[in-house]
Motif scaffolding. Structure first.
Motif, PDB file in Angstrom:
ATOM      1  N   MET A  55       0.943  -1.224   0.009  1.00  0.00           N
ATOM      2  CA  MET A  55       0.063   0.058   0.072  1.00  0.00           C
ATOM      3  C   MET A  55       1.017   1.208  -0.072  1.00  0.00           C
ATOM      4  SD  MET A  55      -3.293   1.026   2.540  1.00  0.00           S
ATOM      5  CE  MET A  55      -2.666   1.466   3.779  1.00  0.00           C
ATOM      6  N   ASN A  56       0.574   2.137  -0.865  1.00  0.00           N
ATOM      7  CA  ASN A  56       1.413   3.507  -0.896  1.00  0.00           C
ATOM      8  C   ASN A  56       0.666   4.348  -0.065  1.00  0.00           C
ATOM      9  OD1 ASN A  56       2.792   5.389  -1.854  1.00  0.00           O
ATOM     10  ND2 ASN A  56       1.931   6.043  -3.940  1.00  0.00           N
ATOM     11  N   ARG A  57       1.214   4.780   1.073  1.00  0.00           N
ATOM     12  CA  ARG A  57       0.721   5.684   1.999  1.00  0.00           C
ATOM     13  C   ARG A  57       1.148   6.881   1.790  1.00  0.00           C
ATOM     14  NH1 ARG A  57      -3.078   4.608   6.312  1.00  0.00           N
ATOM     15  NH2 ARG A  57      -2.423   6.583   6.903  1.00  0.00           N
ATOM     16  N   THR A  58       0.247   8.001   1.532  1.00  0.00           N
ATOM     17  CA  THR A  58       0.499   9.283   1.606  1.00  0.00           C
ATOM     18  C   THR A  58      -0.221  10.266   2.594  1.00  0.00           C
ATOM     19  OG1 THR A  58      -1.188   9.613  -0.211  1.00  0.00           O
ATOM     20  CG2 THR A  58       1.257   9.183  -0.916  1.00  0.00           C
ATOM     21  N   TRP A  59       0.125  11.368   2.904  1.00  0.00           N
ATOM     22  CA  TRP A  59      -0.551  12.454   3.799  1.00  0.00           C
ATOM     23  C   TRP A  59      -0.723  13.439   3.088  1.00  0.00           C
ATOM     24  CZ3 TRP A  59       2.519   8.595   5.550  1.00  0.00           C
ATOM     25  CH2 TRP A  59       2.106   7.742   6.503  1.00  0.00           C
ATOM     26  N   ALA A  60      -1.814  14.441   3.088  1.00  0.00           N
ATOM     27  CA  ALA A  60      -1.996  15.610   2.594  1.00  0.00           C
ATOM     28  C   ALA A  60      -2.354  16.531   3.468  1.00  0.00           C
ATOM     29  CB  ALA A  60      -2.965  15.564   1.255  1.00  0.00           C
ATOM     30  N   GLY A  61      -1.662  17.764   3.356  1.00  0.00           N
ATOM     31  CA  GLY A  61      -1.972  18.831   3.972  1.00  0.00           C
ATOM     32  C   GLY A  61      -2.352  19.961   3.113  1.00  0.00           C
ATOM     33  N   ILE A  62      -3.435  20.835   3.773  1.00  0.00           N
ATOM     34  CA  ILE A  62      -3.668  21.983   2.935  1.00  0.00           C
ATOM     35  C   ILE A  62      -3.728  23.277   3.954  1.00  0.00           C
ATOM     36  CG2 ILE A  62      -6.103  21.606   2.838  1.00  0.00           C
ATOM     37  CD1 ILE A  62      -6.033  22.734  -0.047  1.00  0.00           C
ATOM     38  N   ASN A  63      -3.345  24.365   3.770  1.00  0.00           N
ATOM     39  CA  ASN A  63      -3.269  25.653   4.222  1.00  0.00           C
ATOM     40  C   ASN A  63      -4.426  26.377   3.375  1.00  0.00           C
ATOM     41  OD1 ASN A  63      -3.306  28.159   5.402  1.00  0.00           O
ATOM     42  ND2 ASN A  63      -0.858  28.343   5.737  1.00  0.00           N
ATOM     43  N   ALA A  64      -5.497  26.436   4.070  1.00  0.00           N
ATOM     44  CA  ALA A  64      -6.626  27.153   3.203  1.00  0.00           C
ATOM     45  C   ALA A  64      -6.547  28.781   3.353  1.00  0.00           C
ATOM     46  CB  ALA A  64      -8.018  26.572   3.572  1.00  0.00           C
ATOM     47  N   GLY A  65      -6.776  29.536   2.604  1.00  0.00           N
ATOM     48  CA  GLY A  65      -6.836  30.870   2.399  1.00  0.00           C
ATOM     49  C   GLY A  65      -8.071  31.278   1.728  1.00  0.00           C
ATOM     50  N   LYS A  66      -8.240  32.514   1.803  1.00  0.00           N
ATOM     51  CA  LYS A  66      -9.496  33.393   1.280  1.00  0.00           C
ATOM     52  C   LYS A  66      -9.227  33.437  -0.131  1.00  0.00           C
ATOM     53  CE  LYS A  66     -12.418  37.383   1.487  1.00  0.00           C
ATOM     54  NZ  LYS A  66     -12.702  38.519   1.752  1.00  0.00           N
ATOM     55  N   GLY A  67      -8.154  33.693  -0.656  1.00  0.00           N
ATOM     56  CA  GLY A  67      -7.832  33.713  -2.135  1.00  0.00           C
ATOM     57  C   GLY A  67      -6.991  32.615  -2.808  1.00  0.00           C
TER      58      GLY A  67
ATOM     59  N   LEU B 230      -1.516   9.989  -6.074  1.00  0.00           N
ATOM     60  CA  LEU B 230      -0.486   9.578  -5.515  1.00  0.00           C
ATOM     61  C   LEU B 230      -0.355   8.561  -4.352  1.00  0.00           C
ATOM     62  CD1 LEU B 230       0.874  13.278  -4.957  1.00  0.00           C
ATOM     63  CD2 LEU B 230       1.677  11.675  -6.741  1.00  0.00           C
ATOM     64  N   GLY B 231      -1.567   8.105  -3.960  1.00  0.00           N
ATOM     65  CA  GLY B 231      -1.739   6.891  -2.944  1.00  0.00           C
ATOM     66  C   GLY B 231      -2.959   6.259  -3.155  1.00  0.00           C
ATOM     67  N   ASP B 232      -3.104   5.375  -2.342  1.00  0.00           N
ATOM     68  CA  ASP B 232      -4.124   4.377  -2.175  1.00  0.00           C
ATOM     69  C   ASP B 232      -5.199   5.194  -1.235  1.00  0.00           C
ATOM     70  OD1 ASP B 232      -3.085   2.585  -3.785  1.00  0.00           O
ATOM     71  OD2 ASP B 232      -1.937   1.607  -2.360  1.00  0.00           O
ATOM     72  N   GLU B 233      -4.466   5.349  -0.102  1.00  0.00           N
ATOM     73  CA  GLU B 233      -5.513   6.164   0.925  1.00  0.00           C
ATOM     74  C   GLU B 233      -4.777   7.440   1.353  1.00  0.00           C
ATOM     75  OE1 GLU B 233      -6.115   4.259   4.721  1.00  0.00           O
ATOM     76  OE2 GLU B 233      -6.625   2.543   3.493  1.00  0.00           O
ATOM     77  N   VAL B 234      -5.411   8.521   1.321  1.00  0.00           N
ATOM     78  CA  VAL B 234      -5.066   9.892   1.516  1.00  0.00           C
ATOM     79  C   VAL B 234      -5.542  10.608   2.649  1.00  0.00           C
ATOM     80  CG1 VAL B 234      -4.066  12.013   0.431  1.00  0.00           C
ATOM     81  CG2 VAL B 234      -4.149   9.942  -1.021  1.00  0.00           C
TER      82      VAL B 234
ATOM     83  N   VAL C  97       1.994  17.177  -0.029  1.00  0.00           N
ATOM     84  CA  VAL C  97       1.658  15.679   0.152  1.00  0.00           C
ATOM     85  C   VAL C  97       3.099  15.126   0.363  1.00  0.00           C
ATOM     86  CG1 VAL C  97       0.688  13.629  -0.985  1.00  0.00           C
ATOM     87  CG2 VAL C  97      -0.496  15.659  -1.501  1.00  0.00           C
ATOM     88  N   ILE C  98       3.018  14.429   1.552  1.00  0.00           N
ATOM     89  CA  ILE C  98       4.183  13.523   1.685  1.00  0.00           C
ATOM     90  C   ILE C  98       4.189  11.896   1.858  1.00  0.00           C
ATOM     91  CG2 ILE C  98       5.296  15.386   2.973  1.00  0.00           C
ATOM     92  CD1 ILE C  98       4.394  13.822   5.667  1.00  0.00           C
ATOM     93  N   ASN C  99       5.119  11.106   1.487  1.00  0.00           N
ATOM     94  CA  ASN C  99       5.022   9.669   1.657  1.00  0.00           C
ATOM     95  C   ASN C  99       5.362   9.136   2.895  1.00  0.00           C
ATOM     96  OD1 ASN C  99       7.713   9.600   1.746  1.00  0.00           O
ATOM     97  ND2 ASN C  99       7.711   8.795  -0.582  1.00  0.00           N
ATOM     98  N   GLY C 100       5.183   7.793   3.177  1.00  0.00           N
ATOM     99  CA  GLY C 100       5.649   7.290   4.424  1.00  0.00           C
ATOM    100  C   GLY C 100       6.915   7.732   5.070  1.00  0.00           C
ATOM    101  N   GLU C 101       7.860   7.771   4.141  1.00  0.00           N
ATOM    102  CA  GLU C 101       9.262   8.256   4.439  1.00  0.00           C
ATOM    103  C   GLU C 101       9.595   9.835   4.663  1.00  0.00           C
ATOM    104  OE1 GLU C 101       8.635   6.180   1.729  1.00  0.00           O
ATOM    105  OE2 GLU C 101       8.585   4.578   3.164  1.00  0.00           O
ATOM    106  N   GLY C 102       8.362  10.547   4.596  1.00  0.00           N
ATOM    107  CA  GLY C 102       8.462  11.925   4.693  1.00  0.00           C
ATOM    108  C   GLY C 102       9.029  12.752   3.448  1.00  0.00           C
ATOM    109  N   ALA C 103       8.867  12.103   2.232  1.00  0.00           N
ATOM    110  CA  ALA C 103       9.533  12.763   1.153  1.00  0.00           C
ATOM    111  C   ALA C 103       8.413  13.546   0.483  1.00  0.00           C
ATOM    112  CB  ALA C 103      10.090  11.936   0.074  1.00  0.00           C
TER     113      ALA C 103
END
Length: 91
Positions: free
Chosen positions: A1-13, A49-53, A19-25
């Motif tokens: 399984m290709n684990r990835t994590w996504a983070g988003i900083n949401a702004g008005k405009g 980029l991944g099976d589960e995000v 997105v990083i993988n399990g090794e932090g890349a």
């Protein structure tokens, strides 16, 4: 399984997504405008980029505190109390 994590900083405009993988890349780092088609393209690219995000989000809404005479400090409205000496909330 290709684990990835996504983070988003949401702004008005615009928003910034990383997105990083399990090794932090870092697999993706992109700024997108607050536009439905751009956001849908971003979502499609992240899901490729991944099976589960799992996602984390941060919504930034800062304002200057009225109690600060030189206006050099910033406070988030969710953490600022702006209390007056009487204990009542300020403006």
């Amino acid at each position: 399984m290709n684990r990835t994590w996504a983070g988003i900083n949401a702004g008005k405009g615009h928003h910034h997504c990383v997105v990083i993988n399990g090794e932090g890349a870092k697999l993706l780092s992109r700024r997108v405008m607050n536009d439905e088609s751009e956001l849908l393209n971003l979502l499609a690219d992240v899901l490729e980029l991944g099976d589960e995000v799992p996602w984390a989000s941060k919504v930034t809404r800062f304002r200057k505190t009225p109690k600060d005479p030189d206006q050099s400090r910033w406070a988030s409205p969710t953490t600022s109390t702006n209390s007056s000496p009487s204990g009542k909330a300020g403006p």
